[in-house]
Motif scaffolding. Structure first.
Motif, mmCIF file in Angstrom:
data_model
loop_
_atom_site.group_PDB
_atom_site.id
_atom_site.type_symbol
_atom_site.label_atom_id
_atom_site.label_comp_id
_atom_site.label_asym_id
_atom_site.label_seq_id
_atom_site.Cartn_x
_atom_site.Cartn_y
_atom_site.Cartn_z
ATOM 1 N N GLU A 4 0.828 -1.212 0.000
ATOM 2 C CA GLU A 4 0.000 0.000 0.000
ATOM 3 C C GLU A 4 0.860 1.259 0.000
ATOM 4 O O GLU A 4 0.536 2.249 -0.668
ATOM 5 N N ARG A 5 1.973 1.216 0.731
ATOM 6 C CA ARG A 5 2.848 2.385 0.776
ATOM 7 C C ARG A 5 3.549 2.612 -0.567
ATOM 8 O O ARG A 5 3.778 3.753 -0.976
ATOM 9 N N VAL A 6 3.872 1.517 -1.256
ATOM 10 C CA VAL A 6 4.590 1.634 -2.529
ATOM 11 C C VAL A 6 3.649 1.976 -3.679
ATOM 12 O O VAL A 6 3.951 2.836 -4.512
ATOM 13 N N ALA A 7 2.494 1.293 -3.737
ATOM 14 C CA ALA A 7 1.620 1.401 -4.905
ATOM 15 C C ALA A 7 0.358 2.209 -4.677
ATOM 16 O O ALA A 7 -0.327 2.562 -5.640
ATOM 17 N N GLY A 8 0.019 2.495 -3.436
ATOM 18 C CA GLY A 8 -1.248 3.155 -3.148
ATOM 19 C C GLY A 8 -2.326 2.134 -2.851
ATOM 20 O O GLY A 8 -2.238 0.975 -3.270
ATOM 21 N N LYS A 9 -3.355 2.547 -2.145
ATOM 22 C CA LYS A 9 -4.368 1.611 -1.675
ATOM 23 C C LYS A 9 -5.162 0.975 -2.805
ATOM 24 O O LYS A 9 -5.504 -0.211 -2.750
ATOM 25 N N ALA A 10 -5.478 1.723 -3.857
ATOM 26 C CA ALA A 10 -6.301 1.189 -4.944
ATOM 27 C C ALA A 10 -5.574 0.076 -5.690
ATOM 28 O O ALA A 10 -6.130 -1.009 -5.911
ATOM 29 N N LYS A 11 -4.331 0.322 -6.083
ATOM 30 C CA LYS A 11 -3.558 -0.700 -6.797
ATOM 31 C C LYS A 11 -3.264 -1.893 -5.895
ATOM 32 O O LYS A 11 -3.261 -3.042 -6.344
ATOM 33 N N ALA A 12 -3.012 -1.615 -4.635
ATOM 34 C CA ALA A 12 -2.749 -2.699 -3.688
ATOM 35 C C ALA A 12 -3.980 -3.598 -3.548
ATOM 36 O O ALA A 12 -3.880 -4.824 -3.564
ATOM 37 N N ALA A 13 -5.156 -2.990 -3.429
ATOM 38 C CA ALA A 13 -6.390 -3.759 -3.286
ATOM 39 C C ALA A 13 -6.636 -4.636 -4.503
ATOM 40 O O ALA A 13 -7.102 -5.773 -4.385
ATOM 41 N N ALA A 14 -6.313 -4.100 -5.702
ATOM 42 C CA ALA A 14 -6.483 -4.883 -6.926
ATOM 43 C C ALA A 14 -5.545 -6.091 -6.938
ATOM 44 O O ALA A 14 -5.926 -7.185 -7.377
ATOM 45 N N LEU A 15 -4.332 -5.893 -6.448
ATOM 46 C CA LEU A 15 -3.380 -7.002 -6.360
ATOM 47 C C LEU A 15 -3.877 -8.071 -5.408
ATOM 48 O O LEU A 15 -3.904 -9.259 -5.748
ATOM 49 N N PHE A 16 -4.309 -7.673 -4.218
ATOM 50 C CA PHE A 16 -4.727 -8.641 -3.212
ATOM 51 C C PHE A 16 -5.955 -9.437 -3.666
ATOM 52 O O PHE A 16 -6.067 -10.625 -3.410
ATOM 53 N N ALA A 17 -6.867 -8.767 -4.340
ATOM 54 C CA ALA A 17 -8.103 -9.429 -4.769
ATOM 55 C C ALA A 17 -7.892 -10.303 -5.991
ATOM 56 O O ALA A 17 -8.551 -11.340 -6.146
ATOM 57 N N GLY A 18 -6.966 -9.917 -6.877
ATOM 58 C CA GLY A 18 -6.796 -10.642 -8.123
ATOM 59 C C GLY A 18 -5.691 -11.671 -8.131
ATOM 60 O O GLY A 18 -5.587 -12.468 -9.073
ATOM 61 N N ALA A 19 -4.860 -11.674 -7.118
ATOM 62 C CA ALA A 19 -3.713 -12.587 -7.085
ATOM 63 C C ALA A 19 -4.150 -14.042 -6.952
ATOM 64 O O ALA A 19 -5.233 -14.354 -6.462
ATOM 65 N N ILE A 20 -3.277 -14.928 -7.384
ATOM 66 C CA ILE A 20 -3.420 -16.352 -7.111
ATOM 67 C C ILE A 20 -2.649 -16.653 -5.832
ATOM 68 O O ILE A 20 -1.488 -16.267 -5.679
ATOM 69 N N TYR A 21 -3.295 -17.354 -4.911
ATOM 70 C CA TYR A 21 -2.680 -17.766 -3.650
ATOM 71 C C TYR A 21 -2.458 -19.271 -3.690
ATOM 72 O O TYR A 21 -3.388 -20.031 -3.970
ATOM 73 N N VAL A 22 -1.231 -19.684 -3.437
ATOM 74 C CA VAL A 22 -0.879 -21.103 -3.484
ATOM 75 C C VAL A 22 -0.447 -21.555 -2.094
ATOM 76 O O VAL A 22 0.334 -20.877 -1.422
ATOM 77 N N LEU A 23 -0.963 -22.699 -1.685
ATOM 78 C CA LEU A 23 -0.635 -23.269 -0.371
ATOM 79 C C LEU A 23 -0.217 -24.721 -0.524
ATOM 80 O O LEU A 23 -0.924 -25.517 -1.143
#
Length: 296
Positions: free
Chosen positions: A151-170
Motif C-alpha cells: 500500500e505504501r509503494v503502490a497506493g491503496k487502490a492498486k494494492a487492493a487490486a493485487l490482493f483481490a486478483g492474485a493467485i494464492y498457493v498453499l
C-alpha cells in the motif's frame, strides 16, 4: 524411485495443477494475466526464507540449485525451479515472487507477489516450531505486513487490486505427518490418524478463512502426496524395504478425502471464493507404480 527424478516429476505435476487453477479463474499465458502470485507453505514452495532462520532445515548448499540460474543454491529445496517458478513464468512474469525474508523483498519487487513459505512448516504451528521454521500463522502475519508495504509503494487502490486478483498457493501437510506425528510419541499417543487429520483440517479451514478475510479470493492448495513413498518415509518407516509404506499412503488418502469436503464447505459459505484442491496423490503414485508411462 530415484530421488532426483522423483523431485522433477513431482514439480511438473504441481505445475500442471497450478495451471489448471489459473485456467479456472480465467487466465492463461498470453491473455489477461493475474496481478501477482502469493505463496505459503513448506519446502515444496520455499524459495529461500529458511536461509534467514536459525534452522537446520536449509537448502543453501549444493547440489541444491545446480540446475537453477547461476547453478548455485538459492534456498529452494530442488536442483532447479520450483512448481511456482514455472507457474509465474507461464503467467508472463519476468521475475519470481521474492522470499519475504530476503533482501530482494523491498519496493517494486513486492508488486507482483511474495513467497512466505518455510521448509518444515505445516498446518500445525507446533510442527514449524520443532524445526524453528515459519508457521502458517506467522506466514499470514508476514502477509499482513506485506500488504501494508505494498500500500505504501503502490497506493491503496492498486494494492487492493493485487490482493483481490492474485493467485494464492498453499502447500502443507507432509511435514505434520512425517516430521512430527509419526516420530512424536506424544502426538501419536494422543491422537489416532483419523483424529490427527481432523486437527490438521481445522488449521487448514482457519488458514483459508483468515486469508479470505485478508482479501484472498483465488486459492489453490495441494493435496497430500503418497507420503509412504517419500524417501524419508521409506527410510524411517519402511523396515528395510525400498517399497512405499502402505499405512502412510492410507493416511494420506483419508486426509485428502476430508480436505476435499472441507474445501467444498468453505466454498459453500463463501460463494465468491475460488478454492481448488490439486490432487497430486494419484498422479505421483501412478508415476511411481508405472514409471514407463512417463518414459523413465
Amino acid at each position: 524411485m530415484d530421488l532426483r527424478r522423483g523431485r522433477t516429476e513431482a514439480t511438473m505435476i504441481l505445475v500442471s495443477m497450478v495451471h489448471v487453477f489459473a485456467a479456472m479463474v480465467g487466465v492463461s499465458s498470453g491473455q489477461g494475466l493475474v496481478p501477482g502470485v502469493i505463496i505459503f507453505g513448506d519446502s515444496v514452495v520455499d524459495a529461500g526464507n529458511n536461509n534467514h532462520l536459525s534452522t537446520l532445515v536449509r537448502a543453501n548448499f549444493l547440489p541444491y540449485g545446480r540446475d537453477f540460474a547461476q547453478h548455485s543454491p538459492t534456498g529452494r529445496f530442488c536442483n532447479g525451479k520450483l512448481a511456482t517458478d514455472f507457474t509465474v513464468e507461464n503467467l508472463g512474469f519476468t521475475s519470481y515472487p521474492p522470499a519475504y525474508l530476503s533482501q530482494n523483498a523491498t519496493g517494486n519487487n513486492l508488486l507482483h507477489g511474495a513467497n512466505f513459505a518455510s521448509a518444515a512448516s505445516g498446518y500445525l504451528d507446533s510442527t514449524a516450531n520443532l524445526y524453528q521454521a515459519i508457521s502458517l500463522t506467522q506466514q499470514l502475519q508476514y502477509y499482513k505486513e506485506y500488504q501494508s508495504k505494498v500500500e505504501r509503494v503502490a497506493g491503496k487502490a492498486k494494492a487492493a487490486a493485487l490482493f483481490a486478483g492474485a493467485i494464492y498457493v498453499l502447500s502443507a501437510g507432509s511435514s505434520d505427518y512425517v516430521q512430527n506425528y509419526y516420530i512424536n510419541p506424544l502426538l501419536s499417543g494422543s491422537y489416532t490418524p483419523d483424529q490427527f487429520s481432523d486437527l490438521l483440517l481445522q488449521s487448514f479451514t482457519t488458514f483459508v478463512q483468515n486469508l479470505y478475510n485478508m482479501g484472498g479470493r483465488r486459492v489453490g492448495v495441494t493435496s497430500l502426496p503418497p507420503m509412504g513413498c517419500l524417501p524419508a518415509a521409506v527410510t524411517l518407516f519402511g523396515g528395510g524395504s525400498n517399497g512405499c509404506v502402505a499405512l502412510l499412503n492410507k493416511d494420506a488418502v483419508a486426509f485428502n478425502k476430508k480436505m476435499n469436503a472441507a474445501a467444498q464447505a468453505l466454498k459453500k459459505s463463501h460463494p465468491d471464493l475460488k478454492l481448488v484442491v490439486f490432487d497430486i496423490y494419484n498422479p505421483l503414485l501412478d508415476l511411481i507404480d508405472h514409471p514407463g508411462k512417463s518414459g523413465t
